[in-house]
Design a protein around this motif. Structure first.
Motif, PDB file in Angstrom:
ATOM      1  N   SER A  66       0.709  -1.514  -0.169  1.00 54.04           N
ATOM      2  CA  SER A  66       0.417   0.707  -0.363  1.00 54.04           C
ATOM      3  C   SER A  66       1.231   1.507   0.295  1.00 54.04           C
ATOM      4  CB  SER A  66      -0.376  -0.028   1.103  1.00 54.04           C
ATOM      5  OG  SER A  66      -0.521   0.389   2.000  1.00 54.04           O
ATOM      6  N   THR A 415       1.701   9.797  11.346  1.00 51.34           N
ATOM      7  CA  THR A 415       0.924   8.292  11.936  1.00 51.34           C
ATOM      8  C   THR A 415      -0.267   9.370  12.071  1.00 51.34           C
ATOM      9  OG1 THR A 415       2.608   6.971  11.248  1.00 51.34           O
ATOM     10  CG2 THR A 415       1.108   6.259  12.461  1.00 51.34           C
ATOM     11  N   LEU A 418      -3.290  10.079  10.290  1.00 54.58           N
ATOM     12  CA  LEU A 418      -3.777   9.450   9.292  1.00 54.58           C
ATOM     13  C   LEU A 418      -4.797   8.907  10.891  1.00 54.58           C
ATOM     14  CD1 LEU A 418      -1.505   7.286   7.500  1.00 54.58           C
ATOM     15  CD2 LEU A 418      -3.444   9.275   6.681  1.00 54.58           C
ATOM     16  N   ASP A 419      -4.690   8.162  12.034  1.00 53.16           N
ATOM     17  CA  ASP A 419      -5.152   7.704  12.701  1.00 53.16           C
ATOM     18  C   ASP A 419      -6.520   8.790  13.416  1.00 53.16           C
ATOM     19  OD1 ASP A 419      -6.332   5.738  14.325  1.00 53.16           O
ATOM     20  OD2 ASP A 419      -5.403   6.839  16.556  1.00 53.16           O
ATOM     21  N   ASN A 453     -12.083   5.767   1.417  1.00 53.73           N
ATOM     22  CA  ASN A 453     -12.031   7.105   2.034  1.00 53.73           C
ATOM     23  C   ASN A 453     -12.745   8.089   2.077  1.00 53.73           C
ATOM     24  OD1 ASN A 453      -8.514   6.086   2.422  1.00 53.73           O
ATOM     25  ND2 ASN A 453      -9.007   5.842   0.079  1.00 53.73           N
TER      26      ASN A 453
ATOM     27  N   ASP B  33      -3.002   4.305  14.257  1.00 56.63           N
ATOM     28  CA  ASP B  33      -2.552   2.875  14.663  1.00 56.63           C
ATOM     29  C   ASP B  33      -2.066   2.197  13.838  1.00 56.63           C
ATOM     30  OD1 ASP B  33      -3.967   0.120  13.884  1.00 56.63           O
ATOM     31  OD2 ASP B  33      -5.833   1.128  12.921  1.00 56.63           O
ATOM     32  N   LEU B  36      -3.158   0.711  10.229  1.00 63.57           N
ATOM     33  CA  LEU B  36      -3.603   2.927   9.710  1.00 63.57           C
ATOM     34  C   LEU B  36      -2.006   2.477   9.060  1.00 63.57           C
ATOM     35  CD1 LEU B  36      -5.874   4.204   8.676  1.00 63.57           C
ATOM     36  CD2 LEU B  36      -6.152   5.703  10.735  1.00 63.57           C
ATOM     37  N   ALA B  37      -0.890   2.692   9.530  1.00 66.01           N
ATOM     38  CA  ALA B  37       0.387   3.343   9.157  1.00 66.01           C
ATOM     39  C   ALA B  37       0.387   1.864   8.035  1.00 66.01           C
ATOM     40  CB  ALA B  37       1.364   3.022  10.605  1.00 66.01           C
ATOM     41  N   MET B  38       0.488   0.657   8.579  1.00 61.18           N
ATOM     42  CA  MET B  38       0.690   0.135   6.913  1.00 61.18           C
ATOM     43  C   MET B  38      -0.014   0.303   6.530  1.00 61.18           C
ATOM     44  SD  MET B  38       0.837  -4.210   8.776  1.00 61.18           S
ATOM     45  CE  MET B  38       0.810  -5.371   7.477  1.00 61.18           C
ATOM     46  N   ALA B  39      -1.400  -0.090   6.145  1.00 62.54           N
ATOM     47  CA  ALA B  39      -2.434   0.171   5.061  1.00 62.54           C
ATOM     48  C   ALA B  39      -2.268   1.729   4.163  1.00 62.54           C
ATOM     49  CB  ALA B  39      -4.079   0.133   5.738  1.00 62.54           C
ATOM     50  N   GLY B  40      -2.153   2.284   4.721  1.00 55.96           N
ATOM     51  CA  GLY B  40      -1.849   3.928   4.064  1.00 55.96           C
ATOM     52  C   GLY B  40      -2.815   4.098   3.457  1.00 55.96           C
ATOM     53  N   ALA B  43      -5.978   2.485   2.447  1.00 52.49           N
ATOM     54  CA  ALA B  43      -7.282   2.153   4.322  1.00 52.49           C
ATOM     55  C   ALA B  43      -7.994   1.871   3.901  1.00 52.49           C
ATOM     56  CB  ALA B  43      -6.159   2.923   5.533  1.00 52.49           C
ATOM     57  N   LEU B  48      -8.298  -2.669   7.211  1.00 54.93           N
ATOM     58  CA  LEU B  48      -8.139  -2.392   8.537  1.00 54.93           C
ATOM     59  C   LEU B  48      -8.632  -3.380   9.380  1.00 54.93           C
ATOM     60  CD1 LEU B  48      -8.341   1.696   8.995  1.00 54.93           C
ATOM     61  CD2 LEU B  48      -6.074   0.465   8.332  1.00 54.93           C
TER      62      LEU B  48
END
Lengths: 536, 318
Positions: A66, A415, A418-419, A453, B33, B36-40, B43, B48
């Motif tokens: 991703s 990060t 994003l969260d 999204n 999370d 989330l950091a992984m899926a970017g 997501a 997720l």
């Protein structure tokens, strides 16, 4: 006397510190330079090219990856069915022609190359393409399933023809195959590695995977099985991860790396002036913008605000931002203003999608007064804590004061930001999108109710209808028209206030050539090589 | 002595276990999370959820903690959530880089620090002492990242004497390995060199003022001999302790130095893992760093008690 000199010096220092930020004049013309290509005879065969990557790629698995940066590395190892060219048009890569689409738009036939082998020596055929697409659809951790659309069935008609049937017509399919969903993996390697394919990816490509040192480097070496090996000049490419922009610039200057991506607009002018260094520049298909919470998440305080509830207030905010002046001031004119999710460089761009709201702080203030809000209107804006973003956020904060906004800038680590976005824990937030070739990937997922999204919570029948029709239409002109109308609607709703588009800025040393950076931002090194001394 | 050592080892184990608990819960308190950091960008809620389930993040915290403890005991530190690589393998490739860098930095710091400290003592009140003090002050106050950038600009970009980045394994090619590590090691060793300079100067001044040194000089021993045999030798006892205590600082300093010089070490691994919320990597690396801190302190405590038995006696008595 001594005291007087000290006082004068102190005043000069203070005045220098207090000089207001002045908007710059018109930036110089900066036409795209997407490629540097020398004559085939100028290349010195062999050598290891080192490229500085600004971020670490994630898993080297086209199905689950991703990260944008994974594409940089994968494109040398995993060719796709289609690719994009310098104009942003889709061209065949492992396919031999553009897809043949049935009249009802539900059946798509793709002819694929003959005489091609994977890096493990096994044959590439339609069955392998079928395996890859089905993996993209069915693997639990797949990031590709939504991109592939409402597929009903995938069949290998013969060794070199693939047929895909859809429940509904899905026009963005070809564009998806020009990205990671179209990177074809060796079925033999998939059988052997399963979910761990990314530890040692095997595809068709000019280079094959050699080794990866976590957070540090990825090395690929020339693949003897590659069908077009004559065009490959290098023995190997090492992708060295260097997350600091200053360090990437220093390494280009010292010649320790030959190519570096994502050069900062703050460094690029200086680098451009230096001898022995070249810059590739191409407009991005993505955008940066302000995301407004219209009703997403569990905390009503975030969206039960004038900004979240009243389109007039959002329009006022959009009108209060002088995009051109801000971009020129903060990014030295390297980036360009944006007012929609479709880049002017996209083949789908139209006058309607390029149209921009007028900067008019007076009218913006009037709109706010009409909306009956108390001025100044307090708004909390969450932004990433990187230097460039903070500079831009502060400039937006200062520029919107005149129109009656009082924006509080709340910097957060990326990060965490994003969260916050994902949980709807924000009122206004600044983030961007790296962009997709097909506008579907830039609009639908952000503006359709319940789409992956859609973190603003926007739910507008007119917009949803336009986006659905655009994804199902098979005629290019029809799609352009529909996306133009959809862009106008997003400009009225302003759930995302589009602000600017970045340029993909890539630096290279002049002892190498054969490098391309197209508008998807991916740096292509497959045909790169070192130059002979007399050709430099 | 045995009782003293056993007590210290017991304390070290308790500290390690407590650190493990703090690390586990501390990492989970980081905002953001990992899924989330992984899926970017890609997501989606379904993706997720799939990632969270795959990482075990959908389990209660206590279950995750017990698994973490079990993994430590069995030596299986899991896989990086971002790259899918085995964490033990990642540590095995990055730890030697940090160790070589730290060792080289210590050697540089000791040589430079002791030389400058002795020069300061030998030329007290004269310009060499001022120079030495000035260099030590600079070394302590100029941050690593700034010095590193200056070194890259001056010595790598402009003069081209050293590479601006890169690493060659010291064991497979010692000469190139040392060449590539020189600039980072000098930068990393700077602040330690400054501490050693000041410490050497202070303890040398003290030693050189003692009666036995005066006696040695009165006997007609040459000044260099007195300096090395009596002055420096006595100062070394204190220096060993100081260097031991500073080793931990070196490892944390390596985080910055490795990032600047793009060195594939433990420091860079930690920082990048924090930014991508790579829980298994952060936990494992911080545990390794904590363990090395604890071990160094244990060694220093034991060494110090050997050098100065009074410490042992007083602790035993208490």
């Amino acid at each position: 006397m001594k005291k007087r000199i000290t006082a004068v010096l102190a005043s000069v220092v203070l005045m220098a510190g207090c000089t207001p930020v002045q908007p710059l004049g018109e930036p110089p013309e900066r036409p795209d330079v997407k490629s540097v290509n020398a004559d085939p005879g100028a290349f010195e065969d062999g050598g290891d090219l080192v490229m500085a990557l600004s971020s670490e790629p994630d898993r080297l698995d086209p199905t689950t990856s991703s990260s944008l940066y994974t594409r940089y590395v994968m494109q040398t190892m995993c060719q796709k069915l289609y690719d994009i060219d310098a104009n942003g048009d889709i061209t065949p890569m492992l396919a031999t022609a553009l897809p043949d689409i049935s009249e009802d738009g539900k059946t798509v036939r793709i002819p694929v190359k003959d005489g091609v082998r994977f890096a493990d020596g096994t044959d590439f055929d339609a069955e392998a393409v079928k395996t890859t697409i089905e993996r993209g659809l069915n693997l639990e951790e797949s990031s590709r399933s939504a991109e592939l659309g409402p597929i009903n069935d995938v069949t290998a008609v013969d060794d070199h023809t693939l047929e895909v049937t859809f429940d509904e017509p899905f026009a963005p399919f070809t564009a998806a195959l020009a990205d990671r969903a179209g990177m074809i993996m060796s079925p033999t390697a998939l059988d052997k590695a399963g979910e761990n394919f990314g530890d040692h990816p095997v595809c068709v490509g000019p280079f094959k995977f050699e080794k990866r040192i976590a957070q540090t480097s990825i090395k690929v070496v020339k693949d003897a099985n590659y069908y077009d090996a004559d065009k490959v000049h290098l023995d190997s490419i090492t992708y060295q991860i260097m997350s600091d922009a200053n360090i990437r610039a220093a390494n280009i200057r010292s010649g320790d790396v030959q190519v570096a991506d994502t050069i900062s607009p703050q460094d690029v002018d200086a680098l451009k002036e230096e001898s022995g260094i070249g810059i590739l520049q191409s407009n991005s298909l993505g955008y940066q913008g302000l995301t407004v919470n219209l009703g997403f998440g569990d905390n009503p305080e975030n969206f039960e605000t004038p900004l979240g509830q009243d389109p007039k207030v959002r329009k006022a905010l959009s009108m209060a931002i002088d995009r051109k002046a801000l971009v020129n001031t903060v990014f030295n004119g390297w980036f360009s203003p944006a007012c929609s999710g479709i880049s002017p460089d996209s083949p789908f761009a139209t006058a309607a999608s390029n149209a921009c709201v007028d900067y008019d702080p007076e009218a913006a203030k009037k709109l706010l007064e009409d909306a009956g809000v108390d001025l100044p209107l307090k708004v909390n804006m969450k932004v990433s804590n990187t230097q460039d973003t903070l500079r831009f956020a502060q400039a937006v904060q200062a520029a919107t004061k005149e129109a009656g906004f009082d924006i509080t800038v709340q910097p957060m680590e990326y990060t965490a930001l994003l969260d916050a976005q994902d949980r709807g824990d924000y009122e206004l937030l600044q983030l961007g999108w790296s962009g997709r070739v097909d506008p579907h990937g830039n609009l639908y997922t952000f503006h359709y109710p319940g789409a992956g999204n859609n973190v603003t919570g926007v739910d507008d029948d007119k917009l949803s209808n336009l986006l659905t029709r655009a994804s199902e239409a098979t005629d290019m002109d029809e799609r352009k028209k529909l996306y133009g109308e959809a862009s106008q609607r997003t400009g009225e709703l302003n759930s995302i206030i589009y602000l600017y588009r970045q340029k993909n800025l890539t630096a290279f040393t002049d002892n190498v050539s054969g490098i391309d950076v197209f508008s998807d931002g991916v740096v292509h090194l497959s045909e790169a090589g070192f130059l002979k001394k007399d050709a430099q | 002595m045995t009782r003293f050592v056993l007590t210290k080892i017991f304390h070290a184990i308790i500290t390690f276990v407590l650190s493990g608990i703090v690390i586990f819960f501390g990492v989970r308190m980081l905002p953001g999370d990992p899924a989330l950091a992984m899926a970017g960008e890609e997501a989606t809620p379904e993706r997720l959820d799939a990632i969270r389930a795959d990482l075990g993040l959908d389990q209660p915290l206590i279950v995750q903690f017990l698994k973490f403890l079990g993994d430590i005991i069995t030596g299986d530190l899991g896989e990086s959530t971002r790259t899918g690589l085995a964490v033990t393998e990642m540590i095995a490739t990055t730890l030697p880089v940090t160790l070589w860098l730290s060792l080289y930095a210590i050697i540089v710091a000791v040589i430079v620090g002791i030389t400058l400290g002795m020069v300061a003592e030998r030329f007290r009140g004269k310009w060499p002492e001022l120079g030495s003090n000035f260099i030590a002050l600079l070394g302590l106050s100029v941050p690593n990242f700034w010095l590193g950038l200056l070194a890259i600009m001056g010595l790598a970009v402009i003069l081209g004497w050293f590479p601006a980045s890169g690493y060659v394994d010291v064991l497979s090619d010692p000469i190139r390995g040392i060449y590539y590590l020189t600039l980072p090691a000098v930068i990393l060793g700077t602040s330690l060199a400054a501490v050693i300079t000041r410490q050497t100067r202070a303890s040398m001044i003290e030693s050189m003022g003692t009666d036995y040194v005066r006696m040695a000089r009165a006997k007609g021993l040459s000044r260099p001999r007195v300096l090395f045999r009596y002055g420096l030798r006595n100062s070394l006892i204190v220096l060993v302790t100081i260097i031991g205590l500073q080793l931990g600082g070196l490892i944390s300093g390596a985080v910055v130095t490795e990032r600047i010089f793009a060195l594939p070490g433990l420091g860079k691994l930690t920082l990048d893992a924090v930014f991508s919320r790579d829980y298994p990597v952060i936990q494992a690396v911080v545990l390794v760093i904590t363990a090395s801190y604890i071990l160094i302190n244990l060694a220093v405590d034991i060494l110090y008690s050997v050098i100065n038995p009074q410490i042992r006696v007083s602790e035993d008595a208490s």
